[in-house]
Design an enzyme around this catalytic site. Structure first.
Site, PDB file in Angstrom:
ATOM      1  CD  GLU A  30      -2.398  -1.174   2.866  1.00  0.00           C
ATOM      2  OE1 GLU A  30      -2.160  -0.250   3.666  1.00  0.00           O
ATOM      3  OE2 GLU A  30      -3.116  -2.139   3.140  1.00  0.00           O
TER       4      GLU A  30
ATOM      5  CE  LYS B  23       5.487   5.168   6.666  1.00  0.00           C
ATOM      6  NZ  LYS B  23       5.205   6.519   7.085  1.00  0.00           N
TER       7      LYS B  23
ATOM      8  CG  ASP C  29       4.218  12.670   4.359  1.00  0.00           C
ATOM      9  OD1 ASP C  29       4.129  12.439   5.584  1.00  0.00           O
ATOM     10  OD2 ASP C  29       5.091  13.392   3.860  1.00  0.00           O
TER      11      ASP C  29
ATOM     12  CE1 TYR D 109      -2.960   2.927   8.386  1.00  0.00           C
ATOM     13  CE2 TYR D 109      -3.161   4.604   6.681  1.00  0.00           C
ATOM     14  CZ  TYR D 109      -2.758   4.219   7.952  1.00  0.00           C
ATOM     15  OH  TYR D 109      -2.172   5.135   8.778  1.00  0.00           O
TER      16      TYR D 109
ATOM     17  CE  LYS E 138       9.652   6.988   5.752  1.00  0.00           C
ATOM     18  NZ  LYS E 138      10.085   7.143   7.105  1.00  0.00           N
TER      19      LYS E 138
ATOM     20  CB  CYS F 163      26.086  35.008  23.190  1.00  0.00           C
ATOM     21  SG  CYS F 163      24.331  35.130  22.865  1.00  0.00           S
TER      22      CYS F 163
ATOM     23  CB  CYS G 210      23.543  38.472  25.697  1.00  0.00           C
ATOM     24  SG  CYS G 210      24.517  37.029  26.137  1.00  0.00           S
TER      25      CYS G 210
ATOM     26  CB  CYS H 180      25.160  32.022  25.152  1.00  0.00           C
ATOM     27  SG  CYS H 180      24.816  33.460  26.158  1.00  0.00           S
TER      28      CYS H 180
ATOM     29  CB  CYS I  93      21.450  35.357  27.167  1.00  0.00           C
ATOM     30  SG  CYS I  93      21.315  35.097  25.400  1.00  0.00           S
TER      31      CYS I  93
HETATM   32  S1  IVH Z   1      -0.261   0.549   8.838  1.00  0.00           S
HETATM   33  C1  IVH Z   1       0.051  -1.698  12.644  1.00  0.00           C
HETATM   34  N1  IVH Z   1      -0.589   1.483   6.402  1.00  0.00           N
HETATM   35  O1  IVH Z   1       2.739   5.354   8.657  1.00  0.00           O
HETATM   36  C2  IVH Z   1       0.083  -0.946  11.380  1.00  0.00           C
HETATM   37  N2  IVH Z   1       0.380   2.927   8.039  1.00  0.00           N
HETATM   38  O2  IVH Z   1       5.309   4.952   9.986  1.00  0.00           O
HETATM   39  C3  IVH Z   1       0.064   0.526  11.533  1.00  0.00           C
HETATM   40  N3  IVH Z   1       0.857   5.179   7.236  1.00  0.00           N
HETATM   41  O3  IVH Z   1       1.543   5.610  11.943  1.00  0.00           O
HETATM   42  C4  IVH Z   1       0.136   1.350  10.351  1.00  0.00           C
HETATM   43  N4  IVH Z   1       0.139   4.878   5.179  1.00  0.00           N
HETATM   44  O4  IVH Z   1       0.370   6.985  10.109  1.00  0.00           O
HETATM   45  C5  IVH Z   1      -0.144   1.734   7.646  1.00  0.00           C
HETATM   46  N5  IVH Z   1      -0.982   2.196   4.231  1.00  0.00           N
HETATM   47  C6  IVH Z   1      -0.546   2.449   5.469  1.00  0.00           C
HETATM   48  C7  IVH Z   1      -0.024   3.705   5.832  1.00  0.00           C
HETATM   49  C8  IVH Z   1       0.433   3.906   7.140  1.00  0.00           C
HETATM   50  C9  IVH Z   1       0.663   5.738   6.034  1.00  0.00           C
HETATM   51  C10 IVH Z   1       1.459   5.852   8.390  1.00  0.00           C
HETATM   52  C11 IVH Z   1       0.700   5.694   9.684  1.00  0.00           C
HETATM   53  C12 IVH Z   1       1.676   5.086  10.661  1.00  0.00           C
HETATM   54  C13 IVH Z   1       2.980   5.457  10.033  1.00  0.00           C
HETATM   55  C14 IVH Z   1       4.088   4.531  10.479  1.00  0.00           C
END
Ligand code: IVH
Length: 703
Positions: A134, A136, A138, A245, A333, A427, A430, A445, A451
């Site tokens: 899935e 991730k 942001d 999710y 990531k 500093c 100050c 400082c 300060c």
């Molecule tokens: S699963 C036990 N699925 O990523 C599983 N998290 O770094 C918990 N996040 O706190 C999370 N997309 O805020 C899951 N498809 C996804 C996600 C996801 C974003 C975020 C979520 C979590 C953070 C962890």
């Protein structure tokens, strides 16, 4: 009398087990009782029950209203009257903790992830192991609890155990249903991410700019800022979206895999991410990752990687968790985003503890969709090591939420005259000498209380979100008030309104202020005249005392009075108070030194006196958990644990209200000893402290 008894008996019944008839009877009784307490408390200033008991009644009323919507009218009065000041969000405990994810950065990390799971489940290399990939997202994770199909409570993740109540704001998100159409269990908790699309973010910022309002740095900040509005009307005007999710508490789980779960919630009308994919092999996973990374910029929302989850729920259950993250999932990531730009200047900022931090001023550059003009240079050594000079062309990178960093200098592009950067010895604010203690990376400082930079930063910290959380009082205001001698020390905040009344130049006449905004500020300050002990300790800004340590201190000492007395007494390094202090788990001699040092400074004690004259610091009731057999007890772990890690055991004990100490003393109530226990076990036996083994501890805490 009889009726009262009847109510009491009813109150012992879980709300979900109440019959319609009993619920009605109880709702009526609750409404009357709460109304009585409201009058006693608000009008007569003479409450007849404790705040906790009162909150218990209100919570019960809320629970009944959620499960029996037909009684909402009956219970409406219990909501409105005497409500706590509308500043800040209420807290919500997660019945199932909200976890985070482990991070993976390379293809090899992912192959390891696959191999680890196979080893754990005793699968051969060729047996199928399905995972769901899935995007991730942001954004900000949330949990939404539906009771009998109706949205009852929504919360932020918070620390995973307890979040903030954002129900009213989540109700404004159109893509999340208020009422689930379809057959779902009584309790149905979904989890996911709230986000803002890139296009909505750009449009919002344009609108904000036109109105002279706050500009957000990225879609995630915009979503966070929009969600954290005390007025849901503002949230409603911001275009927030959500993806679901995961799940939390579910009365009855009717799916066997993550894929089925996604299908079920989708059919119930929840938004799920259309990119999610079922993968059969590691190669599938890696292909998905590559594809998504290539399309990242074209997606309508920001993502920072891909999440992989073992598809089968029974396997997820077997795999379980390691501390705060599941073994059955990981986040892959995307690499940090980099760009080149010119470093125009190096500014030295002074923090609240006097640390001088160099900050790079950059020629504006777009890094992955965000315009960057500043980057941290950390400290003197970092500049020296990378030989960063003003005028250099540098590579900067942004990784996730962190402040942009200068990665390296492009030496080929260096101008001839570029001179080595000389870190100041004084500093810049100050003028006091700046020194570097042996073994430290930071130069500080020495101006201390004279300060102004430190004073302003301390004040900023004092009012910040995790400290006093004073709404509408930003860093710029603090600076201006400090400059005009209006607020020199924290207690001055709480006398501001009084002084303002007799001032020739009241706040309402200052530039940028009016009667309404001045009034709002006074109200926001007054709303914080009562504060919890952990927040108060954190707000003091003692070096090395962050939120976690502040909480531990609050748990250990219980009240401001007791804590203060103990810290003053701890000056004697051979005394009991000092021993107790370093016996608090995770407080070592260095933190203890800073604490003791703070209380040795007469000026700090004066500030404490001034503050306590103006505000009330609540005693800390341990977070327990009625019925916990270890609430308030001091527990020491020693030796090896088998069924859980030491940190899991500690966390568990703390969540049940225990204090965990690092060594045994006569204040220890219980020692949990595993195989290999040595001196601590002997000491416990010598002192006659109760000792139990891991199995007995597990049964004690009901694990
Ligand atoms: S699963 C036990 N699925 O990523 C599983 N998290 O770094 C918990 N996040 O706190 C999370 N997309 O805020 C899951 N498809 C996804 C996600 C996801 C974003 C975020 C979520 C979590 C953070 C962890």
């Amino acid at each position: 009398m009889a009726a009262k008894k009847g109510n009491k008996a009813l109150r012992a019944v879980p709300v979900s087990d109440l019959s319609d008839k009993d619920a009605k009877i109880e709702a009526k009784a609750l409404a009357e009782e709460i109304a009585r307490h409201n009058v006693a408390y608000h009008r007569e200033d003479s409450p007849t029950i404790s705040d906790a008991a009162y909150d218990g009644l209100r919570q019960r009323a809320k629970d009944i209203a959620a499960l029996f919507p037909e009684l909402v009218g009956e219970l409406a009065a219990t909501e409105a009257v005497g409500a706590a000041p509308a500043a800040g969000f209420a807290k919500v405990k997660h019945t199932v903790p909200m976890l985070s994810l482990d991070n993976a950065f390379s293809d090899d990390d992912i192959r390891d992830f696959d191999a680890r799971i196979r080893r754990f489940l005793k699968l051969t290399e060729t047996e199928p192991l399905e995972t769901i990939a899935e995007p991730k997202i942001d954004g900000l994770s949330f949990s939404a609890r539906y009771e009998r199909g109706r949205l009852a409570v929504a919360a932020t993740r918070g620390d995973g155990a307890e979040g903030e109540d954002i129900t009213a704001n989540v109700r404004t998100i159109k893509s999340l249903p208020d009422l689930i159409m379809g057959d779902v269990p009584k309790v149905f908790e979904v989890r996911g991410e709230i986000y803002m699309t890139k296009a909505d973010f750009a449009a919002l910022n344009e609108r904000q700019a036109a109105e002279g309002a706050k500009i957000f740095a990225n879609p995630r900040n915009a979503a966070a800022g929009s969600l954290r509005q005390l007025d849901p009307k503002i949230t409603a005007s911001r275009p927030l979206q959500a993806f679901v999710y995961a799940w939390g508490e579910i009365a009855k789980i009717a799916w066997n895999s993550q894929w089925e779960f996604l299908t079920v919630v989708k059919s119930l009308g929840f938004p799920t991410n259309p990119e999610s994919k079922l993968c059969k092999t590691v190669e599938d996973i890696l292909a998905f990752y590559g594809d998504l990374q290539a399309r990242r910029a074209d997606l309508p929302y920001d993502i920072d990687g891909v999440v992989y989850k073992v598809n089968r729920i029974d396997w997820q259950q077997r795999l379980g968790f390691v501390s705060r993250a599941p073994r059955w999932a990981t986040a892959h990531k995307f690499p940090a985003q980099q760009a080149q730009t010119v470093l125009e200047n190096i500014e030295i900022q002074v923090g609240r503890t006097g640390v001088l931090t160099p900050v790079a001023h950059l020629k504006a550059v777009n890094v992955g969709g965000v315009v960057v003009t500043r980057a941290t240079l950390h400290n003197e050594d970092e500049i020296e090591r990378k030989d960063i000079r003003v005028g250099d062309t540098v590579v900067i990178q942004r990784a996730g939420d962190v402040i942009p960093q200068v990665v390296s200098v492009i030496l080929d592009k260096r101008h001839k005259g570029a001179r080595k950067f000389k870190f100041p010895d004084h500093c810049p604010v100050c003028g006091s000498l700046a020194v570097r203690e042996e073994g430290e990376v930071a130069k500080r400082c020495t101006g201390g209380l004279i300060c102004s930079a430190q004073a302003v930063e301390r004040l900023r910290h004092f009012v910040s979100r995790d400290a006093f959380d004073i709404e509408g009082l930003g860093g710029k205001h603090i600076e201006a008030f400090f400059g005009d001698n209006l607020i020199k020390s924290p207690a001055d905040l709480f006398t501001l309104e009084q002084r303002d009344k007799s001032s020739l130049t009241p706040l309402s006449k200052r530039e940028g202020w009016g009667p309404k905004s001045a009034q709002n500020l006074f109200e926001a300050i007054n709303a914080r005249r009562t504060i919890s002990l952990p927040r108060f300790i954190y707000a003091l800004g003692i070096p090395q005392v962050g939120q976690a340590t502040a909480r531990l201190l609050a748990i250990s000492y219980g009240s401001l009075k007791a804590w203060r007395k103990a810290m003053v007494a701890a000056e004697d390094r051979d005394g009991e108070a000092y021993r107790d202090l370093i016996n608090v788990e995770s407080i070592g001699p260095s933190v203890a030194d800073d604490l003791v040092g703070f209380f040795q400074e007469p000026q700090n004690l004066e500030v404490l006196d001034q503050l306590t004259a103006e505000i009330h610091v609540e005693d800390f009731a341990s977070p327990s958990v009625s019925g916990s057999p270890i609430a308030g007890k001091t527990v020491v772990f020693t030796g090896n644990l088998e069924s859980m890690t030491r940190s899991e055991a500690k966390a568990k004990a703390q969540s049940l209200g225990a204090k965990v100490a690092g060594s045994v003393s006569k204040k220890t109530d219980l020692v949990v000893a595993g195989p290999g226990a040595g001196s601590k076990l002997k000491e416990a036996e010598g002192l006659g402290v109760k000792v139990i083994d891991e199995a007995a501890f597990r049964s004690l805490i009901g694990a």
